[in-house]
Structures are given as C-alpha cells and as structure tokens.
Design a protein around this motif. Structure first.
Motif, PDB file in Angstrom:
ATOM      1  N   TYR A  96      46.715  34.046  33.376  1.00 27.70           N
ATOM      2  CA  TYR A  96      46.063  35.161  32.689  1.00 27.70           C
ATOM      3  C   TYR A  96      45.032  35.826  33.600  1.00 27.70           C
ATOM      4  O   TYR A  96      43.828  35.623  33.487  1.00 27.70           O
ATOM      5  CB  TYR A  96      45.432  34.683  31.378  1.00 27.70           C
ATOM      6  CG  TYR A  96      46.465  34.469  30.292  1.00 27.70           C
ATOM      7  CD1 TYR A  96      46.638  35.392  29.271  1.00 27.70           C
ATOM      8  CD2 TYR A  96      47.297  33.355  30.317  1.00 27.70           C
ATOM      9  CE1 TYR A  96      47.599  35.214  28.284  1.00 27.70           C
ATOM     10  CE2 TYR A  96      48.263  33.155  29.340  1.00 27.70           C
ATOM     11  CZ  TYR A  96      48.408  34.097  28.331  1.00 27.70           C
ATOM     12  OH  TYR A  96      49.375  33.912  27.363  1.00 27.70           O
ATOM     13  N   ARG A  97      45.564  36.671  34.492  1.00 31.51           N
ATOM     14  CA  ARG A  97      44.734  37.426  35.435  1.00 31.51           C
ATOM     15  C   ARG A  97      45.134  38.905  35.375  1.00 31.51           C
ATOM     16  O   ARG A  97      45.428  39.548  36.384  1.00 31.51           O
ATOM     17  CB  ARG A  97      44.880  36.864  36.857  1.00 31.51           C
ATOM     18  CG  ARG A  97      44.564  35.361  36.946  1.00 31.51           C
ATOM     19  CD  ARG A  97      44.525  34.882  38.387  1.00 31.51           C
ATOM     20  NE  ARG A  97      43.477  35.539  39.155  1.00 31.51           N
ATOM     21  CZ  ARG A  97      42.202  35.185  39.143  1.00 31.51           C
ATOM     22  NH1 ARG A  97      41.802  34.172  38.377  1.00 31.51           N
ATOM     23  NH2 ARG A  97      41.319  35.835  39.860  1.00 31.51           N
ATOM     24  N   MET A  98      45.122  39.418  34.154  1.00 36.08           N
ATOM     25  CA  MET A  98      45.565  40.793  33.954  1.00 36.08           C
ATOM     26  C   MET A  98      44.649  41.809  34.623  1.00 36.08           C
ATOM     27  O   MET A  98      45.099  42.890  35.031  1.00 36.08           O
ATOM     28  CB  MET A  98      45.662  41.090  32.454  1.00 36.08           C
ATOM     29  CG  MET A  98      46.847  40.425  31.760  1.00 36.08           C
ATOM     30  SD  MET A  98      48.460  40.933  32.407  1.00 36.08           S
ATOM     31  CE  MET A  98      48.498  42.669  31.922  1.00 36.08           C
ATOM     32  N   TYR A  99      43.373  41.487  34.760  1.00 35.80           N
ATOM     33  CA  TYR A  99      42.465  42.414  35.457  1.00 35.80           C
ATOM     34  C   TYR A  99      42.932  42.645  36.887  1.00 35.80           C
ATOM     35  O   TYR A  99      43.087  43.796  37.335  1.00 35.80           O
ATOM     36  CB  TYR A  99      41.042  41.863  35.438  1.00 35.80           C
ATOM     37  CG  TYR A  99      40.057  42.672  36.249  1.00 35.80           C
ATOM     38  CD1 TYR A  99      39.475  43.820  35.728  1.00 35.80           C
ATOM     39  CD2 TYR A  99      39.706  42.287  37.545  1.00 35.80           C
ATOM     40  CE1 TYR A  99      38.573  44.575  36.475  1.00 35.80           C
ATOM     41  CE2 TYR A  99      38.806  43.026  38.295  1.00 35.80           C
ATOM     42  CZ  TYR A  99      38.243  44.176  37.756  1.00 35.80           C
ATOM     43  OH  TYR A  99      37.360  44.916  38.510  1.00 35.80           O
ATOM     44  N   ASP A 100      43.171  41.574  37.627  1.00 31.32           N
ATOM     45  CA  ASP A 100      43.634  41.721  39.009  1.00 31.32           C
ATOM     46  C   ASP A 100      44.978  42.423  39.068  1.00 31.32           C
ATOM     47  O   ASP A 100      45.243  43.210  39.983  1.00 31.32           O
ATOM     48  CB  ASP A 100      43.737  40.354  39.681  1.00 31.32           C
ATOM     49  CG  ASP A 100      42.390  39.787  40.090  1.00 31.32           C
ATOM     50  OD1 ASP A 100      41.386  40.517  40.017  1.00 31.32           O
ATOM     51  OD2 ASP A 100      42.346  38.607  40.483  1.00 31.32           O
ATOM     52  N   TYR A 101      45.823  42.153  38.102  1.00 29.20           N
ATOM     53  CA  TYR A 101      47.142  42.777  38.072  1.00 29.20           C
ATOM     54  C   TYR A 101      47.018  44.292  37.892  1.00 29.20           C
ATOM     55  O   TYR A 101      47.647  45.070  38.619  1.00 29.20           O
ATOM     56  CB  TYR A 101      47.973  42.170  36.946  1.00 29.20           C
ATOM     57  CG  TYR A 101      49.351  42.759  36.812  1.00 29.20           C
ATOM     58  CD1 TYR A 101      50.345  42.494  37.759  1.00 29.20           C
ATOM     59  CD2 TYR A 101      49.683  43.576  35.730  1.00 29.20           C
ATOM     60  CE1 TYR A 101      51.611  43.033  37.630  1.00 29.20           C
ATOM     61  CE2 TYR A 101      50.948  44.113  35.599  1.00 29.20           C
ATOM     62  CZ  TYR A 101      51.914  43.841  36.554  1.00 29.20           C
ATOM     63  OH  TYR A 101      53.175  44.382  36.430  1.00 29.20           O
ATOM     64  N   ILE A 102      46.194  44.733  36.947  1.00 35.90           N
ATOM     65  CA  ILE A 102      46.058  46.156  36.654  1.00 35.90           C
ATOM     66  C   ILE A 102      45.312  46.894  37.761  1.00 35.90           C
ATOM     67  O   ILE A 102      45.663  48.020  38.133  1.00 35.90           O
ATOM     68  CB  ILE A 102      45.328  46.363  35.309  1.00 35.90           C
ATOM     69  CG1 ILE A 102      46.122  45.740  34.148  1.00 35.90           C
ATOM     70  CG2 ILE A 102      45.073  47.850  35.061  1.00 35.90           C
ATOM     71  CD1 ILE A 102      47.505  46.301  33.960  1.00 35.90           C
TER      72      ILE A 102
END
Length: 277
Positions: free
Chosen positions: A115-121
């Motif tokens: 759950y690293r959606m910030y880095d992904y986006i």
C-alpha cells in the motif's frame, strides 16, 4: 504494458492498460483517454483519483469526462484506487484494504509491503505515462471523496508538480472523521501526529505553494456532516491565506450523477491552467 481495452470515444480512444508496478509489487490497471489531438501533438495530463470501492472503471464509464477532454485537448489518466492481487492484504468492509488505498504510503504491517499509492501516483505512474504516451510534463490532478483527499494532499505536498487541483466531495480532514481514523490507524499506526502529513486541512496551514483549491460539494450528500466536513478545510485555508473556492451545490448527493453534472467545469478549470484555454 498490455493494452486490455480499446474503445473509440469522442473522436479519440478510451484505453485501459495493465502493467507490473514495482512500487506496489503487483499488477495494476490504469485508464488513459487519448483525445483526437493526441494523434498530432503531445498533450497535458489530468490525473483523476477515484473514491472508496472504485477501480479505474467508475470514472471512465460514468463521469462523461471524455467529451470535455476532447474539447480541450487533454489526456485523462485514471488509476485504480489500491493495489490488487491475491498476495495483497485486505480487510472486511469497503473502507479498508483493496479499493481503499487512501493515496498514502503505509508504514504498518501487513499493509506496508503493497500500500504505497502515494509513490505510485506521484512518481511511478507519471513516469510511465510520459514515457509511453503523447504526454507533456504539464499535470493537473482531481478526484472524488477518498480520491479528492488524495488529489488535495498530493498537490499540497508537491509544490510545482501540478498546474491545478480540484475535488468533488473530498475527505478534507481524514484525521477527524471515521473513514480516515479507521484507515490511518491501520496504515500508519496509533501515532496521530504522523497522520497530519496526509491531511489536507493540516497541510494547507503551511503549504509552501498557494495553488488554488477548487472544491464542489453537494449539500444533499449523505456523508457531508459525518465524513467530509469541508468547513474544516475552509477555515484552515482562510487562516493561512490559501485560495480556496468551495462551491456548495443544493440537492446533489455523493454519486456520479453529481460528478457528471459538473465535470465539464472542472475540466475547463484545469484546461485554463494547463493550456491557457
């Protein structure tokens, strides 16, 4: 990348791609709308972040945004809302786990691995888009509910990276409402001080860039008083001298009927920042 959907739409193409995300450690889908202008030139990009329970499909099938993206010559990029797959941690209920990534980087197990959606986006997805599509580095970001939270916090945390930001019905103060308290406790742990880094109402107090915030909120929204509470962000923005336009829409609820009613105005708002048009 593998293209898994390809549909003609308003003179352009609504595509969906699947790729292996190194950041998230799983396969991810994202949608790209290529307006007709993309055949001849590189275009600015509007990123859309969806809300709880959603995938990349909700916005592209319900909002009707492609019409306006074609009118203004803007790429639309719509990621999923969380990591996916059998190895990805999940929980019972709609507001934690798959479909509820909250656009942050989790620090607690079992969430931290995927759950690293910030880095992904912020990093991985734009790099992929700008390397493989006719996209410029001119970016805007918008979203709904949990995705509105994501759009606001990501823009506030990354001065200079986005030309504009807007949101529909955003969770503006997740540290003060049940949705955010549940998710942040799981993803970030019990230290509430660490939560402030992912809360737009806290971030706006000291944001180094005064990027104007545009928010539409339905007054008939069933989550308005309990989960959204836009007046908290409004008060913090006023105290900090941060420009905020909060438009309260009588009668409208939390649904995509609301988004579809005003998405044209939001795309035009972003087009003015991205293209000066």
């Amino acid at each position: 990348m593998e293209r898994i959907e390809h549909r003609a739409c308003f003179g352009g193409w609504q595509d969906v791609y699947r790729h292996e995300s190194k950041v998230l450690g799983c396969a991810m889908n994202f949608a790209v709308y290529l307006p007709p202008q993309a055949e001849k030139e590189r275009l600015p990009v509007l990123y859309w972040l969806s809300g709880l329970t959603c995938t990349e499909q909700n916005f592209i099938t319900k909002a009707g945004a492609q019409r306006y993206a074609a009118e203004h010559g803007i790429l639309l990029v719509v990621p999923d809302t969380s990591p996916r797959g059998d190895e990805v941690a999940d929980a019972e209920g709609y507001d934690l786990g798959k479909g509820a990534g909250f656009y942050l980087n989790a620090t607690q197990e079992p969430w931290a691995r995927h759950y690293r959606m910030y880095d992904y986006i912020v990093e991985e997805l734009p790099a992929l888009v700008e390397a493989n599509f006719p996209a410029t580095a001119a970016r805007a970001i918008s979203g709904h509910s949990m995705g509105g939270h994501g759009a606001l916090t990501i823009a506030l945390k990354n001065p200079g990276r986005y030309r504009s930001v807007s949101a529909f019905s955003p969770i503006v103060a997740p540290t003060q409402v049940p949705w955010g308290e549940k998710a942040f406790t799981a993803y970030l742990g019990e230290d509430r001080a660490s939560w402030k880094a992912w809360d737009a109402t806290e971030l706006v107090k000291s944001a180094p860039e005064k990027l104007p915030l545009l928010i539409d909120q339905g007054e008939g929204d069933e989550f308005l008083a309990s989960q959204l509470r836009p007046q908290l962000l409004q008060a913090a923005a006023e105290a900090a001298g941060h420009p905020l336009q909060l438009r309260l829409r009588p009668g409208y609820d939390h649904s995509y009927y609301f988004i579809a009613s005003f998405i044209g105005e939001h795309v035009a708002h972003h087009a003015r920042a991205l293209r000066g048009a």
